[in-house]
Design a protein around this motif. Structure first.
Motif: not given
Ligand SMILES: [Mg+2]
Ligand SMILES: Nc1nc2c(ncn2[C@@H]2O[C@H](COP(=O)(O)OP(=O)(O)OP(=O)(O)O)[C@@H](O)[C@H]2O)c(=O)[nH]1
Length: 442
Positions: A171, A183, A191, A211
């Motif tokens: 992330s 985040k 995540t 992601d």
């Molecule tokens: Mg993550």
């Protein structure tokens, strides 16, 4: 909660009924038939909308109903058409039939598919005028709309997807290179749902990077958050496999192989997807150690031999060893080099004639028929005439009792009962199919 699957009930509108009417004018004692046609029923249409992330919308409102067409009126007035119901869904939404076969793939922004067609409007009595029947009292009921239960499934489309153990900096990397702000925190499974980011590679070149939650050993059997999100990797053109410069080389290799096995278990095709190895957290080692680390990793990966992960791994042109792109999400080092590598290796989108043809096919797609779109139901003074019934031939060979039963069954399974009620079926009417006339009562 991220919704990537939803069952929907798509009901198109019924066509409006044709009218029975006669012209009434002063000094025209016996005006001709003037019953207008019914309007067509509205259809249910899905449209791929880039502003939507998931299927929460339809999941919360699964009954998609289009408006019925309006009945025709006297003075040859045609009823107005029912309004279509247009439902936005995220790009990448697929429609599955009962056998889980993908029948529609809304893979391009703006792509649309009609998943339930509205019924046709019934003809008014003016259309039944013939030389021998100047004053027909026959009109057609509006056709039924399609009515389907379908499953929607979202498989995100991205040019590249980040792949790696939890807490490895996926992330953080997406934040660095794209407009997305997933985040970031120092614990695994920060995540919990897929995030798409847009990466500006050049003024006229953007790519999307996804992601997803970190993968663990056992992900393909559902460990961690794995299985749910492996599906989203399916349609990424390139995998960015992130490894950790803070770990000893052997551990990084073990992690790489563990993740690779999960992909292999999940889907062979995914495990051989073009792959770029990204070494994150190079800020943790000194400048001199970095080159050593990168070389050692490249050697160790190469030494894995013929595993499918390496079949399409991007390689250094000079050495022939797997390319390793070192980056730090903390200092930003290596990020520009990563971006330029992405520019080189992510294929430019190309709209091939074949892809266009495929898209066009989806646009006119019609799910397998359960209803009675080709059936026409006419009503007259005594009852109804059904045209196009599949049992027409069979009826010829039946005795009266069998024919009556067969007609009742046909009406029921083709969802025609409401029409026959409107034609007076509660008091008993005659149903005519082909040469056969049988009594019918609801
Ligand atoms: Mg993550
Ligand atoms: N030193 C250093 N720390 C980093 C770097 N990149 C990420 N981190 C830290 O690593 C931790 C995890 O980062 P995330 O980006 O949340 O990792 P992730 O892979 O997305 O984790 P999950 O979503 O849980 O799978 C955070 O505390 C980051 O600050 C880096 O290049 N150097």
């Amino acid at each position: 909660m991220f919704s990537d699957r939803a069952t929907i009930y798509a009901a198109a509108g019924r066509g409006g009924d044709g009218a029975v009417a006669f012209r009434r004018e002063k000094f025209v004692p016996r005006g001709g038939p003037s019953g207008g046609d019914g309007g067509d029923g509205g259809s249910v249409i899905l449209v791929a909308d880039p502003s939507l992330r998931d299927l929460t919308n339809v999941r919360n409102n699964p009954h998609l109903k289009a408006e019925d067409g309006h009945s025709g009126e006297g003075s040859n007035r045609t009823g107005s058409m029912g309004l279509d119901t247009i439902i936005p869904v995220p790009v990448g939404t697929q429609v599955l039939d009962d056998d889980e076969v993908v029948i529609v793939d809304l893979a391009a922004p703006g792509a649309s598919a009609t998943i339930a067609h509205g019924g046709h409007g019934g003809s008014g009595n003016r259309r039944f005028r013939t030389s021998v029947r100047q004053a027909p009292r026959t009109a057609e009921f509006g056709g039924l709309g399609d009515d389907y239960t379908l499953v929607l499934q979202l498989k995100l489309l991205a040019d590249a997807a980040l792949l790696g153990f939890p807490n490895i900096g996926k992330s953080s990397l997406l934040r660095r290179i794209s407009n997305a702000k997933p985040k970031v925190a120092d614990y695994p499974f920060t995540t919990i749902e897929p995030v798409l980011g847009i990466v500006d590679l050049a003024v006229d070149r953007q790519i999307t990077v996804m992601d997803v939650p970190g993968l663990l050993e056992g992900a393909a059997e559902g460990h961690g958050l794995g299985l749910d999100f492996l599906a989203h990797l399916e349609r990424a053109k390139l995998l960015l496999h992130v490894v950790d410069a803070g770990l000893p080389v052997e551990e990084s290799i073990e992690a790489f192989v563990a993740i690779h096995r999960e992909l292999e278990l999940y889907q062979e095709d995914l495990s051989t997807r073009p792959r770029l190895v990204v070494l994150n957290r190079i800020d943790l080692s000194g400048e001199a150690d970095r080159d050593v680390l990168v070389n050692e990793l490249a050697e160790a990966l190469d030494a894995l031999g013929d595993i499918s992960a390496l079949r399409n791994v991007l390689r250094d042109e000079a050495t022939g060893k797997p390319s390793i792109v070192p980056v730090s999400c903390v200092t930003g080092e290596g990020v520009p080099e990563l971006m330029s590598t992405l520019g080189r290796v992510v294929p430019e989108p190309e709209i091939t004639p074949a892809a266009e043809a495929e898209l066009a096919q989806y646009l006119v797609y019609r799910p397998g028929r359960s209803g009675s779109a080709n059936v026409r139901v006419l009503r007259d003074e005594t009852g109804v005439r059904i045209i196009g019934a599949t049992i027409e031939e069979d009826l010829k060979r039946m005795d009266d009792e069998a024919a009556t039963q067969a007609v009742a069954h046909y009406v029921e399974t083709r969802r025609l009962t409401p029409l026959l009620v409107r034609a007076g079926g509660k008091n008993g009417i005659i149903v005519k199919i082909g040469d056969r006339e049988v009594p019918y009562r609801v």
